[in-house]
Design a protein around this motif. Sequence first.
Motif, short mmCIF file in Angstrom:
data_model
loop_
_atom_site.label_atom_id
_atom_site.label_comp_id
_atom_site.label_asym_id
_atom_site.label_seq_id
_atom_site.Cartn_x
_atom_site.Cartn_y
_atom_site.Cartn_z
N GLU A 130 1.77 -5.63 15.08
CA GLU A 130 2.65 -7.02 15.65
C GLU A 130 3.81 -6.69 14.71
O GLU A 130 3.94 -6.24 13.44
CB GLU A 130 1.97 -8.31 15.09
N VAL A 131 4.97 -7.17 15.19
CA VAL A 131 6.26 -7.34 14.60
C VAL A 131 6.92 -8.74 14.69
O VAL A 131 6.72 -9.33 15.43
CB VAL A 131 7.08 -6.20 15.39
N GLU A 132 7.27 -9.24 13.39
CA GLU A 132 8.02 -10.43 13.41
C GLU A 132 9.55 -10.17 13.59
O GLU A 132 10.12 -9.35 12.89
CB GLU A 132 7.67 -11.20 12.06
N ILE A 133 10.00 -10.94 14.61
CA ILE A 133 11.33 -10.18 15.07
C ILE A 133 12.12 -11.76 14.78
O ILE A 133 11.89 -12.75 15.46
CB ILE A 133 11.42 -9.85 16.50
N ILE B 91 13.97 -6.75 13.07
CA ILE B 91 12.95 -6.82 12.56
C ILE B 91 12.71 -7.33 11.23
O ILE B 91 13.47 -6.98 10.31
CB ILE B 91 11.98 -5.28 12.45
N ARG C 7 2.94 -2.71 12.28
CA ARG C 7 2.42 -1.42 13.24
C ARG C 7 1.60 -0.18 12.55
O ARG C 7 1.22 0.57 13.11
CB ARG C 7 3.56 -0.98 13.94
N VAL D 206 8.85 -5.09 21.54
CA VAL D 206 9.57 -4.84 20.34
C VAL D 206 10.93 -3.87 20.72
O VAL D 206 11.98 -3.94 20.39
CB VAL D 206 9.01 -4.19 19.27
N ASP E 149 7.06 -5.57 9.85
CA ASP E 149 6.55 -4.52 10.79
C ASP E 149 5.08 -4.19 10.30
O ASP E 149 4.90 -3.66 9.29
CB ASP E 149 7.38 -3.33 10.72
N ASN F 165 5.86 4.41 17.87
CA ASN F 165 5.87 3.19 16.78
C ASN F 165 4.51 2.58 16.74
O ASN F 165 4.31 2.12 15.35
CB ASN F 165 7.02 2.37 17.05
N THR F 166 3.92 2.42 17.63
CA THR F 166 2.51 1.84 17.46
C THR F 166 1.40 2.56 17.13
O THR F 166 0.40 2.03 16.66
CB THR F 166 2.47 0.88 18.82
N THR G 32 4.64 -7.47 20.16
CA THR G 32 4.31 -5.99 20.08
C THR G 32 5.16 -5.37 21.18
O THR G 32 5.84 -5.79 21.94
CB THR G 32 2.58 -5.89 20.40
#
Length: 353
Positions: free
Chosen positions: A130-133, A221, A226, A210, A224, A302-303, A206
């Motif tokens: 997961e990514v917090e954006i 971002i 991931r 992203v 991150d 990236n994942t 995700t």
Amino acid sequence: MRTTVRYTALAAAGLLALTSLTACANDAASTASTGSGSKGDDKGTKVKIMVGGLDKVIYLPAMLTQRLGYFDAEGLDVELLSEPAGVQAETALVSGQVQGAVGFYDHTLVLQVKGKQVESVVQFSHAPGEVEIVSTKAQGDIDSPEDFKGKKLGVTGLGSSTDFLTKYLAVKNGVKVSDFTPVAVGAGPTFIAALQQGSIDAGMTTDPTVANVLDKKAGKILLDMRTPKGSEEALGGPYPSSSLYMQTDWVNGHKDTVQKLANALVKTLKWMSTHSASEIAEKMPADYSQGNKMLYSVAIKNTLPMFTVDGVMPENGPETVEKVLKAFNPAVRNADVDLDKTYTTEFVAKAKG
């Protein structure tokens, strides 16, 4: 003693409307393998699996296994169904609509507290993915989770794992759950639109969402998760997330079928570890790239660090998940969770062999 060695309707304005289970069964995006099936400890090997977003990279092993023909090779007739959020996949599982769910492992703990025995049988990951954006409009207002107070924060669905992780990050950084507003915005176009329109100030999502957000310059971002390193920094340890989980009674009554599922999925995880992101992307349905194969390959690349190679529950992973849930969920905090009953490595251990 057990061996434990773990598109439906989208509403306007970025809100998810939960459909009825009957409608979900009829309308969810689905795809079935063409295996003829085989006899084992079951009368048949037809298996329905609900995925919390088939096109999400974090759940990629489910569709990839089908595309590689590994379900067929095991004599399984697998139908993959899709819901936009893991919490809806959980609902489909406990209602008996499907035999398996591909979603976050944390649901197994929450369900146990509610009196439902569910266990992860193949653990796809050791990080959330997961990514917090933060939206471009809110840049400067949110530099860390300490700034979540008074903000509208996007999650895939209320009660979803993105909801859980958002609440944990807030509480960990001194912000009460009541101090911010979670908004269910799904993933993909609805998440991006919510950022652009100001429906949310930030949100958790995700890949490939992203990659598309960054490409459109709709946000930046903030956190991150991931990679295992990102998980350690944000959550304090490995965080097993995407997995195949099933009701324990069903697992115990259909071990032959569960073993075949584990064989196929572990084979896929091993295949992923020896192939490039672009090679993986080529195996996936064409529409998953949304017209940009290069960007989709970047999203996969990236994942990829989040995935396990063998489907085994990472050491201390369940404890990290329990710690996260206890931080904001009173029901879990006040319960005596038996972690050994939330996952099993019985099947992946045999699959490895």
